[in-house]
Design an enzyme around this catalytic site. Sequence first.
Site, short mmCIF file in Angstrom:
data_model
loop_
_atom_site.label_atom_id
_atom_site.label_comp_id
_atom_site.label_asym_id
_atom_site.label_seq_id
_atom_site.Cartn_x
_atom_site.Cartn_y
_atom_site.Cartn_z
N GLU A 48 44.13 42.57 46.52
CA GLU A 48 42.91 41.96 46.50
C GLU A 48 42.15 42.55 47.77
OE1 GLU A 48 42.84 37.49 46.86
OE2 GLU A 48 40.44 37.66 46.90
N ASN A 209 39.61 33.53 37.94
CA ASN A 209 40.80 33.03 38.86
C ASN A 209 40.58 31.90 39.61
OD1 ASN A 209 42.95 34.01 41.02
ND2 ASN A 209 41.01 33.25 42.18
N GLU A 210 41.27 30.89 39.56
CA GLU A 210 41.35 29.72 40.04
C GLU A 210 40.03 28.95 39.96
OE1 GLU A 210 42.62 29.59 44.42
OE2 GLU A 210 44.51 30.14 43.83
N TYR A 280 51.46 28.48 46.22
CA TYR A 280 51.94 28.88 47.64
C TYR A 280 52.77 27.88 48.20
CZ TYR A 280 48.35 32.76 47.05
OH TYR A 280 47.68 33.94 46.75
N GLU A 343 50.12 34.25 41.27
CA GLU A 343 50.10 34.26 42.87
C GLU A 343 51.14 33.18 43.33
OE1 GLU A 343 46.20 33.49 44.73
OE2 GLU A 343 45.21 34.79 43.19
N GLN A 393 50.50 39.08 49.03
CA GLN A 393 49.92 40.25 48.19
C GLN A 393 50.83 41.34 48.82
OE1 GLN A 393 45.77 40.46 48.33
NE2 GLN A 393 45.47 38.26 48.19
#
Length: 547
Positions: A48, A209-210, A280, A343, A393
């Site tokens: 990213e 995304n999200e 996460y 992710e 990432q």
Amino acid sequence: MRRRDFLTTATAAAGLMHGQQTANARVEVLVNEPIGRIAPEIYGHFVEHLGGVVYDGVWVGVESKIPNVGGLRKQLIDAFAKIKPGVVRWPGGCFADSYNWRDGIGPRNTRPKRANFWAGSNEWPEGAPKDGPTRYDPNWFGTVEFLRFAKAVGAKPYLAANVRSLTARDFYEWVDYCNAPAGTTTLAEQREAHGAKEPFNVEYWGVGNESWGCGGSFNPEEYLVEYRRFSEWVPKFGLPLKYIGSGPNSGDLSWTRRFFDKLSQKGGFGGMWGWGLHHYSWNVSGGRTTDWVAGKGAAIGYPENEWYELLSDADKMEHLITANWAIMGEFDKQHRVKLAVDEWGAWFRPGSSVASTHLLGQQSTMRDAVLAGMTLDTFHRHADKVAMANIAQLVNCLQALFFAHEDKFATTPTYHVFDMYAAHQGKQSLRTMVACDDLRFDRHGKQASLRGLSASASMEEKTLILTITNPDPKAAREVDVQFRGAAGIGSQQVSVLEAGGDIQAHNTFAAPNRVVVKSGATAAINGSTLRYRAPAASVSKFEVTLA
Ligand code: AHR
């Protein structure tokens, strides 16, 4: 084999003696029970435009003295290609929904400079400069540069479309620019003028995304309308375009239910290939906190209970997979749509990055390696459900595999897990069961538990790969591994990642080989059973030839 039979056998095994030691864990690999092929895309990564990922990490520039291939950091390409990445996702993340792909094409000196989505983040390390490419993106690294990077490392590209601030037409045109055959469209001609005559044939496309957060703050029904607008009637140029829908934030199952409920009402699944899930793992000092930045745990020098807390948070992955899968199955009975965990990884508070320009940069210890081993094992055990996963990432950010700053470069313990586990790719995942006591720990005054051992196995012809992670920071495990259905074991090779129980162990530019894979460990063979001592805080891989 029924679970009860397995547990009975396992309990009996706990009393068995091999030499002097009693086994305190048992792993059974059911050689005749395949689950599904382990998609190489499970070994996916994420790049990213965030802090030091692109500028300093991947892109050093064509004029740089740092060895590069057309501006791409050569050391990164070489080390990354070695672990056989299945797919790389770009340009975000949250950045994707503010990115105009047209800014990143054409001669680099004519590209516009834009404020980066992350410019005003409150997680910048102390002393971070207020300008420069990480805050104001010069767009030197755009579509062609990224697609060349993916090609150079042997990964399939996965592009995330901007749903929040561009139109569906912009998306169609991005597909056109990437995929139209040479000479067919104006955008294909432009691509050719930019040095890329042949199409890139990008198959994986994220539709936002999200979208529940930085991707538009939509509710599921609103997002569905956008999803349809973006995914219908896209020029395909003969390719099977694989759309990834923006799935839930960790445990928000109502996002999945409400979206699939509406999606299925019109029949079909809107060409969706994968449902993106983000998870996460964090520590939360002193219980739930409203301080998003300082309230997280430290990447390094953390107290022992945060080892357990972080890993147990990561280990929610199994539940997230099965719970989302069950809901998706209520609407999509044939499970045409798979899960794309696009992710995942550990997220710590600022303070341990290798450079002040590396927003969300953090050190990576043996704890991160154990987290990666456990999570990849979970993906394998659900190889029928998980078709893609992207650790967050790639470099200089969150649970990175690499650190790169100016001319310095190092690999992290997480990199070594990916290196060891690459052998699973493309093989048939086998049902693998573990019997082992849970680890108990104190989580902010409450008793909590963490699985005592993690394992997964895969096979191709007679070669079987077994990986075992021991998340106990203090004690080794004596493990009996039984290959049920196999006549015997011909040979075995063991490699192990461990740091003598030092849970803070990590690699730095000055000491890049503090944590590396060691080979030469052995396991005692007895018929179709292996006896192995899994060191404390370790990740092990067995390559076994079955007789
Ligand atoms: O990986 C960092 C950020 O985390 C991504 O941009 C976003 O999708 C997620 O919230």
